[in-house]
Design an enzyme around this catalytic site. Structure first.
Site, PDB file in Angstrom:
ATOM      1  N   LYS A 138       4.992  39.248  -3.029  1.00  8.99           N
ATOM      2  CA  LYS A 138       3.500  39.145  -3.207  1.00  8.99           C
ATOM      3  C   LYS A 138       2.932  40.351  -2.545  1.00  8.99           C
ATOM      4  O   LYS A 138       3.619  41.171  -2.073  1.00  8.99           O
ATOM      5  CB  LYS A 138       2.937  37.749  -2.733  1.00  8.99           C
ATOM      6  CG  LYS A 138       3.828  36.641  -3.358  1.00  8.99           C
ATOM      7  CD  LYS A 138       3.498  35.392  -2.946  1.00  8.99           C
ATOM      8  CE  LYS A 138       2.055  35.011  -3.015  1.00  8.99           C
ATOM      9  NZ  LYS A 138       1.787  34.331  -4.467  1.00  8.99           N
ATOM     10  N   LYS A 198       2.441  24.801  -3.683  1.00 10.43           N
ATOM     11  CA  LYS A 198       1.150  24.188  -3.366  1.00 10.43           C
ATOM     12  C   LYS A 198       1.188  22.649  -3.457  1.00 10.43           C
ATOM     13  O   LYS A 198       0.535  21.862  -4.425  1.00 10.43           O
ATOM     14  CB  LYS A 198      -0.080  24.638  -4.402  1.00 10.43           C
ATOM     15  CG  LYS A 198      -0.136  26.004  -4.116  1.00 10.43           C
ATOM     16  CD  LYS A 198      -1.226  26.593  -5.092  1.00 10.43           C
ATOM     17  CE  LYS A 198      -1.416  28.219  -4.737  1.00 10.43           C
ATOM     18  NZ  LYS A 198      -2.243  28.852  -5.836  1.00 10.43           N
ATOM     19  N   ARG A 250       0.840  -1.366   0.024  1.00  9.36           N
ATOM     20  CA  ARG A 250       0.176  -0.028  -0.013  1.00  9.36           C
ATOM     21  C   ARG A 250       0.810   1.122   0.005  1.00  9.36           C
ATOM     22  O   ARG A 250       0.513   2.209  -0.677  1.00  9.36           O
ATOM     23  CB  ARG A 250      -0.961  -0.146   1.148  1.00  9.36           C
ATOM     24  CG  ARG A 250      -1.663   1.107   1.283  1.00  9.36           C
ATOM     25  CD  ARG A 250      -2.417   1.639   0.001  1.00  9.36           C
ATOM     26  NE  ARG A 250      -3.165   0.501  -0.647  1.00  9.36           N
ATOM     27  CZ  ARG A 250      -3.506   0.659  -1.788  1.00  9.36           C
ATOM     28  NH1 ARG A 250      -3.285   1.587  -2.590  1.00  9.36           N
ATOM     29  NH2 ARG A 250      -4.018  -0.417  -2.440  1.00  9.36           N
ATOM     30  N   ASP A 279      -0.425  38.214 -12.444  1.00  9.75           N
ATOM     31  CA  ASP A 279      -1.190  37.286 -11.504  1.00  9.75           C
ATOM     32  C   ASP A 279      -2.737  37.558 -11.945  1.00  9.75           C
ATOM     33  O   ASP A 279      -3.268  38.764 -11.835  1.00  9.75           O
ATOM     34  CB  ASP A 279      -0.987  37.772 -10.138  1.00  9.75           C
ATOM     35  CG  ASP A 279      -1.895  36.816  -9.276  1.00  9.75           C
ATOM     36  OD1 ASP A 279      -1.737  35.593  -9.487  1.00  9.75           O
ATOM     37  OD2 ASP A 279      -2.581  37.392  -8.472  1.00  9.75           O
ATOM     38  N   GLU A 307       5.100  39.850  -7.806  1.00 10.60           N
ATOM     39  CA  GLU A 307       3.888  39.661  -8.357  1.00 10.60           C
ATOM     40  C   GLU A 307       3.038  41.045  -8.541  1.00 10.60           C
ATOM     41  O   GLU A 307       3.047  41.649  -7.778  1.00 10.60           O
ATOM     42  CB  GLU A 307       3.199  38.666  -7.231  1.00 10.60           C
ATOM     43  CG  GLU A 307       1.667  38.423  -7.529  1.00 10.60           C
ATOM     44  CD  GLU A 307       0.966  37.766  -6.599  1.00 10.60           C
ATOM     45  OE1 GLU A 307       1.221  36.723  -6.487  1.00 10.60           O
ATOM     46  OE2 GLU A 307       0.431  38.496  -5.712  1.00 10.60           O
TER      47      GLU A 307
END
Length: 294
Positions: free
Chosen positions: A175, A143, A108, A226, A205
């Site tokens: 950002k 992510k 597994r 963005d 960004e």
């Protein structure tokens, strides 16, 4: 990928410990401890392979966790089958020959890791093919599943994608929250360019025309456009390309297979796609285990 590196082994050790493979009561109570077996990993759908290298390391770790199963093992695959290769439904990816207890107890973990990695590689390859013929490259993001980032990003590379920042020290990406907390884009960009280390590209960004103008004027080395439309990106690319300094251009935000080519044709260098790792569907693989008579 160095599958025997300390980082990779620790990930695989944690996966085996989580499943308590050394205490597999079903196998212990029902299977002869001396039985040898063969486990064949089969693709139950077309996919791009990723993760074959985890198998021998998992078996080696398992043998150390459960000395009673120590013995020779062999992982065999066809010379044309390796990470990054596309396979058809029904194809065998590898044959593992080992103690039956080892195969049953690690089955597994092996399948879970490979199914996810093959899923990421397969989805990445779809995005890469969607923009083929353009100069743009598909990037991954951070992510990823916590603790599995190195495996997720390796799977992206198997699918033909390009790895972006591995972690927060791997590059500078300014950002919107940095901009709002740091006194505005010009001030934050000036600090980053002044104090960044060699090799750390300073990327900004931008979400508006004002921010784009400020990023170019402030000397940004890379600009991330963005959540813009393809037409907005095309216009921004034209402006950036006319700047005196060379600036790398990336597009990001809600990218999907249907629309990504329009962004590539707008002239960007890179397109980052969070879906590669946060939305990839695991590929259906199985392990067929039979008694080995050799």
């Amino acid at each position: 990928m160095d599958w025997n590196s300390k980082k990779i082994r620790s990930i695989l050790e944690a996966a085996l410990a989580e499943d308590r493979v050394a205490n597999d009561v079903t196998t212990t109570l029902t299977i002869d401890p001396g039985l040898r077996a063969s486990g064949t990993i089969i693709a139950k759908e077309p996919c791009v392979i990723s993760g074959l290298g985890c198998i021998p390391v998992i078996l080696d770790i398992f043998s150390k966790m459960n000395p009673a199963t120590v013995g020779r093992f062999q992982v065999v695959s066809h010379p044309e089958i390796f990470d990054g290769v596309k396979v058809k439904k029904g194809q065998s990816l590898a044959v593992i020959r080992h103690n039956a207890h080892a195969l049953l107890s690690t089955e597994r973990v092996i399948l879970n890791l490979m199914q996810r990695m093959c899923g990421i590689a397969t989805l990445t390859n779809e995005y890469v093919r969607a923009i083929s013929g353009t100069k743009a490259k598909v990037l991954d993001t951070r992510k990823t599943i916590p603790g599995l980032r190195v495996l997720d990003k390796y799977a992206v590379s198997c699918g033909g994608g390009v790895n972006h920042r591995l972690d927060l020290q791997d590059g500078i990406l300014i950002k919107n929250n940095h901009i709002s907390l740091g006194g505005g884009l010009p001030a934050v960009l000036e600090k980053a360019l002044k104090w960044h280390k060699a090799g750390q590209i300073v990327q900004v960004e931008v979400r508006s025309q004002t921010e784009l103008d400020q990023a170019i004027a402030g000397g940004a080395e890379s600009i991330l456009l963005d959540n813009m439309t393809p037409s907005q990106v095309k216009k921004a690319v034209k402006q950036i390309r006319s700047a005196p300094q060379k600036i790398l251009i990336e597009a990001s935000g809600g990218m999907n297979l249907k629309g990504i080519r329009k962004y590539a044709e707008a002239g960007v260098d890179f397109i980052s796609v969070g879906a590669l790792t946060h939305s990839a569907v695991a590929v259906d693989l199985s392990m067929r285990i039979t008694a080995d008579l050799y």
